[in-house]
Design a protein around this motif. Structure first.
Motif, PDB file in Angstrom:
ATOM      1  N   TRP A   1       3.482   2.447   5.644  1.00 39.44           N
ATOM      2  CA  TRP A   1       2.826   1.248   6.163  1.00 39.44           C
ATOM      3  C   TRP A   1       3.761   0.054   6.000  1.00 39.44           C
TER       4      TRP A   1
ATOM      5  N   GLY B   1       0.815  -1.206   0.000  1.00 41.29           N
ATOM      6  CA  GLY B   1       0.000   0.000   0.000  1.00 41.29           C
ATOM      7  C   GLY B   1       0.848   1.255   0.000  1.00 41.29           C
ATOM      8  N   PRO B   2       0.314   2.343   0.593  1.00 40.55           N
ATOM      9  CA  PRO B   2       1.008   3.623   0.534  1.00 40.55           C
ATOM     10  C   PRO B   2       2.248   3.653   1.421  1.00 40.55           C
ATOM     11  N   PRO B   3       3.156   4.613   1.151  1.00 44.34           N
ATOM     12  CA  PRO B   3       4.338   4.763   1.995  1.00 44.34           C
ATOM     13  C   PRO B   3       3.924   4.980   3.456  1.00 44.34           C
TER      14      PRO B   3
ATOM     15  N   ASP C   1      -6.700   3.364  -4.107  1.00 40.17           N
ATOM     16  CA  ASP C   1      -5.385   4.012  -4.145  1.00 40.17           C
ATOM     17  C   ASP C   1      -4.321   3.094  -3.545  1.00 40.17           C
ATOM     18  N   GLY C   2      -4.625   2.477  -2.420  1.00 39.27           N
ATOM     19  CA  GLY C   2      -3.679   1.557  -1.787  1.00 39.27           C
ATOM     20  C   GLY C   2      -3.365   0.370  -2.671  1.00 39.27           C
TER      21      GLY C   2
ATOM     22  N   SER D   1       0.623   1.195  10.573  1.00 35.90           N
ATOM     23  CA  SER D   1       1.055   2.546  10.217  1.00 35.90           C
ATOM     24  C   SER D   1       2.313   2.884  11.007  1.00 35.90           C
TER      25      SER D   1
ATOM     26  N   ARG E   1       1.890  -1.368  -8.212  1.00 36.15           N
ATOM     27  CA  ARG E   1       3.149  -0.793  -8.713  1.00 36.15           C
ATOM     28  C   ARG E   1       4.340  -1.527  -8.095  1.00 36.15           C
ATOM     29  N   HIS E   2       4.243  -1.845  -6.787  1.00 35.56           N
ATOM     30  CA  HIS E   2       5.299  -2.645  -6.134  1.00 35.56           C
ATOM     31  C   HIS E   2       5.411  -4.019  -6.815  1.00 35.56           C
TER      32      HIS E   2
ATOM     33  N   GLU F   1      -3.589   0.277  -5.971  1.00 31.17           N
ATOM     34  CA  GLU F   1      -2.811   0.756  -7.111  1.00 31.17           C
ATOM     35  C   GLU F   1      -1.336   0.866  -6.730  1.00 31.17           C
ATOM     36  N   MET F   2      -1.041   1.386  -5.540  1.00 31.89           N
ATOM     37  CA  MET F   2       0.347   1.481  -5.091  1.00 31.89           C
ATOM     38  C   MET F   2       0.960   0.093  -4.922  1.00 31.89           C
ATOM     39  N   SER F   3       0.177  -0.838  -4.387  1.00 35.90           N
ATOM     40  CA  SER F   3       0.678  -2.203  -4.222  1.00 35.90           C
ATOM     41  C   SER F   3       0.965  -2.845  -5.572  1.00 35.90           C
TER      42      SER F   3
END
Length: 168
Positions: free
Chosen positions: A20, A16-18, A119-120, A41, A126-127, A122-124
Motif C-alpha cells: 500500500w 499500513g501493510p506492505p 493489524d494495519g 493498493s 512499527r514504521h 500495528e504495522m504503521s
C-alpha cells in the motif's frame, strides 16, 4: 508530536501493510482545519482514505478530530464520522500516545475491526518506531531534525498544508 501532526512525517509511517502507498496526505492543522489521508493498493489499484476536521488542539498534549471513511478516489464522499482523541504524555524521556476512537455505533466499530484495521495500525506504528529511532540523525529537507521541542514553552509554528507523495 511532529510525527503525528505534520504531513511530511505522517506520510513516512502511516502506511499500513506492505503493498500500500499513501499518495494523499494533506492537513490544515488548526482548529476548524481539515485533513485527508488516502491509500492505494499496489496490487489492484483499490483506494480508500479518511477525511475529517480538527476540533481541539492542545500543543504537545492533545488532538481531537473527526474521521470519516472514504472509499474510492480522493474527494469521494465519506461515510459516518468517528471522533478521535489522541493524547501525548511525556514521562522520563519517553512519550506515551493514547488514541481513543468513539464510533457512531457498535455496528460501525465492528465493521472497522472486521476489516483488519488493528493489524494495519500495528504495522504503521512499527514504521513510526523506525522513524523515531532516527530522530536527530536525519534532517528533513528544509526542516530541523526530527526532535520534539520540550513540553514547556511556546508551541512551534507549523507551515502551510503539505501534499505528500507515494510510499516512503
Amino acid at each position: 508530536w511532529r510525527a503525528l501532526t505534520e504531513p511530511a512525517l505522517v506520510n513516512r509511517w502511516l502506511l499500513g501493510p506492505p503493498g500500500w502507498s499513501m499518495p494523499v496526505c494533506e492537513s490544515d492543522f488548526r482548529v476548524g482545519g481539515g485533513y485527508e489521508y488516502g491509500w492505494r493498493s499496489e496490487t489492484d489499484g483499490g483506494e480508500f482514505g479518511f477525511v475529517g476536521e480538527f476540533r481541539e488542539i492542545e500543543p504537545h498534549s492533545k488532538v481531537v478530530h473527526t474521521e470519516g471513511l472514504r472509499e474510492g478516489s480522493p474527494g469521494a464522499e465519506a461515510a459516518s464520522e468517528s471522533l478521535i482523541t489522541i493524547t501525548f504524555e511525556e514521562m522520563g524521556g519517553a512519550t506515551t500516545v493514547v488514541t481513543t476512537i468513539e464510533y457512531p455505533s457498535k455496528e460501525a466499530r465492528d465493521a472497522v475491526l472486521a476489516q483488519g484495521m488493528t493489524d494495519g495500525m500495528e504495522m504503521s506504528y512499527r514504521h513510526l518506531d523506525e522513524l523515531l529511532a532516527t530522530r536527530g540523525e536525519e534532517p528533513l529537507e528544509g526542516d530541523a531534525p526530527l526532535e520534539d521541542p520540550p513540553l514547556s514553552g511556546p508551541p512551534r509554528a507549523h507551515g502551510p498544508p503539505l501534499r505528500g507523495g507515494g510510499a516512503g
